[in-house]
Design a protein around this motif. Structure first.
Motif, PDB file in Angstrom:
ATOM      1  N   SER A 167      15.258  19.883  -4.594  1.00  0.00           N
ATOM      2  CA  SER A 167      16.574  19.428  -5.043  1.00  0.00           C
ATOM      3  C   SER A 167      17.137  18.309  -4.171  1.00  0.00           C
ATOM      4  N   GLN A 168      16.580  18.123  -2.968  1.00  0.00           N
ATOM      5  CA  GLN A 168      17.068  17.095  -2.052  1.00  0.00           C
ATOM      6  C   GLN A 168      16.342  15.760  -2.205  1.00  0.00           C
ATOM      7  N   LEU A 169      15.353  15.691  -3.070  1.00  0.00           N
ATOM      8  CA  LEU A 169      14.565  14.458  -3.200  1.00  0.00           C
ATOM      9  C   LEU A 169      15.406  13.239  -3.585  1.00  0.00           C
ATOM     10  N   PRO A 170      16.344  13.346  -4.537  1.00  0.00           N
ATOM     11  CA  PRO A 170      17.161  12.162  -4.827  1.00  0.00           C
ATOM     12  C   PRO A 170      17.917  11.646  -3.607  1.00  0.00           C
ATOM     13  N   ASP A 171      18.433  12.547  -2.768  1.00  0.00           N
ATOM     14  CA  ASP A 171      19.126  12.117  -1.553  1.00  0.00           C
ATOM     15  C   ASP A 171      18.167  11.463  -0.568  1.00  0.00           C
ATOM     16  N   MET A 172      16.946  11.975  -0.488  1.00  0.00           N
ATOM     17  CA  MET A 172      15.960  11.385   0.421  1.00  0.00           C
ATOM     18  C   MET A 172      15.665   9.943   0.023  1.00  0.00           C
ATOM     19  N   VAL A 197      15.134   7.879   3.487  1.00  0.00           N
ATOM     20  CA  VAL A 197      14.166   8.717   4.207  1.00  0.00           C
ATOM     21  C   VAL A 197      12.768   8.439   3.682  1.00  0.00           C
ATOM     22  N   VAL A 198      12.654   8.201   2.384  1.00  0.00           N
ATOM     23  CA  VAL A 198      11.416   7.754   1.744  1.00  0.00           C
ATOM     24  C   VAL A 198      11.743   6.547   0.876  1.00  0.00           C
ATOM     25  N   ASP A 199      10.723   5.820   0.498  1.00  0.00           N
ATOM     26  CA  ASP A 199      10.937   4.676  -0.391  1.00  0.00           C
ATOM     27  C   ASP A 199      10.973   5.107  -1.847  1.00  0.00           C
ATOM     28  N   ILE A 200      10.128   6.079  -2.211  1.00  0.00           N
ATOM     29  CA  ILE A 200       9.995   6.508  -3.606  1.00  0.00           C
ATOM     30  C   ILE A 200       9.806   8.025  -3.627  1.00  0.00           C
ATOM     31  N   ALA A 201      10.390   8.658  -4.626  1.00  0.00           N
ATOM     32  CA  ALA A 201      10.143  10.087  -4.844  1.00  0.00           C
ATOM     33  C   ALA A 201       9.932  10.347  -6.323  1.00  0.00           C
ATOM     34  N   TRP A 202       9.016  11.242  -6.591  1.00  0.00           N
ATOM     35  CA  TRP A 202       8.837  11.765  -7.949  1.00  0.00           C
ATOM     36  C   TRP A 202       9.516  13.120  -7.968  1.00  0.00           C
ATOM     37  N   THR A 203      10.488  13.290  -8.854  1.00  0.00           N
ATOM     38  CA  THR A 203      11.299  14.489  -8.823  1.00  0.00           C
ATOM     39  C   THR A 203      11.722  14.906 -10.217  1.00  0.00           C
ATOM     40  N   ALA A 204      12.090  16.159 -10.360  1.00  0.00           N
ATOM     41  CA  ALA A 204      12.645  16.666 -11.614  1.00  0.00           C
ATOM     42  C   ALA A 204      14.156  16.520 -11.563  1.00  0.00           C
ATOM     43  N   LEU A 205      14.722  15.838 -12.543  1.00  0.00           N
ATOM     44  CA  LEU A 205      16.161  15.590 -12.534  1.00  0.00           C
ATOM     45  C   LEU A 205      16.947  16.894 -12.520  1.00  0.00           C
ATOM     46  N   ARG A 237       0.863  -1.176   0.000  1.00  0.00           N
ATOM     47  CA  ARG A 237       0.000   0.000   0.000  1.00  0.00           C
ATOM     48  C   ARG A 237       0.907   1.235   0.000  1.00  0.00           C
ATOM     49  N   CYS A 238       0.357   2.368  -0.366  1.00  0.00           N
ATOM     50  CA  CYS A 238       1.137   3.603  -0.486  1.00  0.00           C
ATOM     51  C   CYS A 238       0.707   4.625   0.566  1.00  0.00           C
ATOM     52  N   GLN A 239       1.656   5.411   0.992  1.00  0.00           N
ATOM     53  CA  GLN A 239       1.384   6.601   1.790  1.00  0.00           C
ATOM     54  C   GLN A 239       2.066   7.757   1.064  1.00  0.00           C
ATOM     55  N   ILE A 240       1.264   8.670   0.493  1.00  0.00           N
ATOM     56  CA  ILE A 240       1.803   9.746  -0.335  1.00  0.00           C
ATOM     57  C   ILE A 240       1.908  11.037   0.471  1.00  0.00           C
ATOM     58  N   TYR A 241       3.057  11.683   0.353  1.00  0.00           N
ATOM     59  CA  TYR A 241       3.312  12.952   1.028  1.00  0.00           C
ATOM     60  C   TYR A 241       3.577  14.023  -0.033  1.00  0.00           C
ATOM     61  N   PRO A 242       2.557  14.784  -0.445  1.00  0.00           N
ATOM     62  CA  PRO A 242       2.757  15.831  -1.445  1.00  0.00           C
ATOM     63  C   PRO A 242       3.397  17.075  -0.832  1.00  0.00           C
ATOM     64  N   SER A 243       3.760  18.023  -1.699  1.00  0.00           N
ATOM     65  CA  SER A 243       4.236  19.345  -1.272  1.00  0.00           C
ATOM     66  C   SER A 243       5.388  19.295  -0.275  1.00  0.00           C
ATOM     67  N   MET A 244       6.272  18.297  -0.430  1.00  0.00           N
ATOM     68  CA  MET A 244       7.449  18.183   0.438  1.00  0.00           C
ATOM     69  C   MET A 244       7.055  18.142   1.917  1.00  0.00           C
ATOM     70  N   GLN A 245       6.000  17.408   2.239  1.00  0.00           N
ATOM     71  CA  GLN A 245       5.496  17.374   3.613  1.00  0.00           C
ATOM     72  C   GLN A 245       6.472  16.745   4.600  1.00  0.00           C
ATOM     73  N   LEU A 246       7.428  15.984   4.097  1.00  0.00           N
ATOM     74  CA  LEU A 246       8.406  15.366   4.984  1.00  0.00           C
ATOM     75  C   LEU A 246       9.624  16.250   5.198  1.00  0.00           C
ATOM     76  N   GLY A 247       9.557  17.470   4.668  1.00  0.00           N
ATOM     77  CA  GLY A 247      10.654  18.401   4.851  1.00  0.00           C
ATOM     78  C   GLY A 247      11.594  18.428   3.663  1.00  0.00           C
ATOM     79  N   GLY A 248      12.537  19.353   3.721  1.00  0.00           N
ATOM     80  CA  GLY A 248      13.505  19.471   2.644  1.00  0.00           C
ATOM     81  C   GLY A 248      12.984  20.316   1.501  1.00  0.00           C
ATOM     82  N   ILE A 249      13.782  20.389   0.452  1.00  0.00           N
ATOM     83  CA  ILE A 249      13.442  21.123  -0.759  1.00  0.00           C
ATOM     84  C   ILE A 249      13.526  20.176  -1.942  1.00  0.00           C
TER      85      ILE A 249
END
Length: 357
Positions: free
Chosen positions: A85-90, A95-103, A71-83
């Motif tokens: 540009s930090q999504l690949p590191d997360m 910190v998360v299992d999956i992120a949708w991000t702009a390269l 099952r999924c738990q989605i956190y939109p709008s960077m709700q887990l913190g950060g900016i």
């Protein structure tokens, strides 16, 4: 007689009760322990197309196909913190299992994939651009993603120039403007066309425009509703259907490698079946649908003007920005053969395929 019947009835009731508890535990324990919750995050609001049109239904299908093991738990709008540009590191750090991000938001992190964002390289539109982006990132640019399990890579359909006060018919109209740029390649392209690029994530565009800090923005049509870009701009310049887009924002659905490897076999098979080129083009198709919907809404607004580049203006912009591609190809930073990457990408662009139904 009566005491014996009472003791027998009591023992029978105890056996039934114990059997019921055993069955309940046997039924509940495996399913409870087998459920894996995937934490998914992204940088846009929950009302954006990415969540409503792709992530939510995809998660529903994944849960059903896995037999409810995922099952999924989605956190939109960077709700887990950060900016953004930090999504690949997360993702990489768990910190998360999956992120949708702009390269391109993480400048320099995916150097080979920057080729996709070069000026006037990819066709406008999400589906075909996403086919190319998936093939390129799984082939020539695959080393960019050694730290991730890649679920999808897609195009945002291409850039549109949105401006507050200036009608942009050609490169000459861009002289002196300050325009938001989503990526490093977009910044270089905007500068080459005579404007000044200002980098910022989507969430900051409307406020910065309203304050007059910038004159406009380079952004795909899909971004317009969730960022309220149409409330602070009046003019929108896009390429014609047969023209390549000035630039694209390439987006990726990245998964932590350990999170993927820990999945039970059935759950992993379900995830595999719903990932890859099919999911990439599913994103692209959702973007195409959003482009049609948003463009129509803007065009029907009497206070808004949509301009389509004519061939002379398009050729002028392409020629003016050619130096961006040439400089990128000439760079040997990081030992990357960028000229070879451009040749490989151009070959993929030439391999036309029909759009998905």
């Amino acid at each position: 007689m009566t005491p014996r019947m009472t003791r027998g009835a009591l023992k029978h009731c105890q056996r039934v009760l114990l059997l019921g508890v055993g069955l309940a535990l046997g039924a509940a324990s495996p399913s409870a322990s087998a459920v894996t919750t995937l934490r998914i995050t992204h940088f846009l609001p929950a009302v954006a197309s990415v969540q409503r049109q792709v992530l939510d239904p995809w998660c529903d299908e994944l849960e059903a196909r896995s037999g409810h093991e995922i099952r999924c738990q989605i956190y939109p709008s960077m709700q887990l913190g950060g900016i953004p540009s930090q999504l690949p590191d997360m993702v990489r750090n768990g910190v998360v299992d999956i992120a949708w991000t702009a390269l391109g938001y993480s400048a320099g992190r995916f150097p080979r994939s920057e080729a996709l964002e070069l000026p006037f390289m990819l066709p406008a539109g999400g589906d075909e651009g996403s086919r190319i982006a998936w093939a390129f990132t799984q082939g020539p640019a695959r080393k960019d993603f050694a730290d991730y399990h890649v679920l999808a890579v897609h195009s945002d359909g291409g850039a549109v120039f949105h401006s507050r006060d200036t009608l942009i018919y050609d490169a000459a109209d861009m002289a002196g403007l300050k325009l938001r740029a989503p990526t490093r390649m977009a910044s270089r392209m905007i500068d080459a066309l005579g404007a000044s690029a200002v980098s910022m994530p989507p969430a900051q565009i409307a406020d910065t425009l309203a304050k007059g800090v910038i004159n406009g923005a380079s952004a795909g049509w899909e971004v317009v509703p969730p960022t309220k870009l149409d409330e602070v701009t009046r003019y929108h310049t896009e390429p014609a259907a047969h023209q390549a887009t000035p630039t694209v924002t390439v987006l990726a659905f990245l998964m932590n490698k350990q999170s993927y490897e820990r999945l039970p076999d059935k759950a992993r098979a379900a995830l595999d079946a719903l990932s890859g080129e099919g999911l990439s083009r599913r994103f692209g198709k959702a973007w195409d649908d959003a482009i049609v919907r948003v463009r129509a809404k803007v065009k029907n607004d009497p206070d808004q003007t949509v301009i389509t580049l004519d061939d002379a203006a398009y050729n002028g912009m392409r020629d003016a920005s050619r130096s961006v591609t040439e400089d990128w190809m000439a760079s040997r930073e990081g030992g990357v053969d960028r000229a070879a990457l451009v040749r490989a990408l151009e070959a993929l662009v030439e391999q036309k395929e029909p759009a998905l139904e």
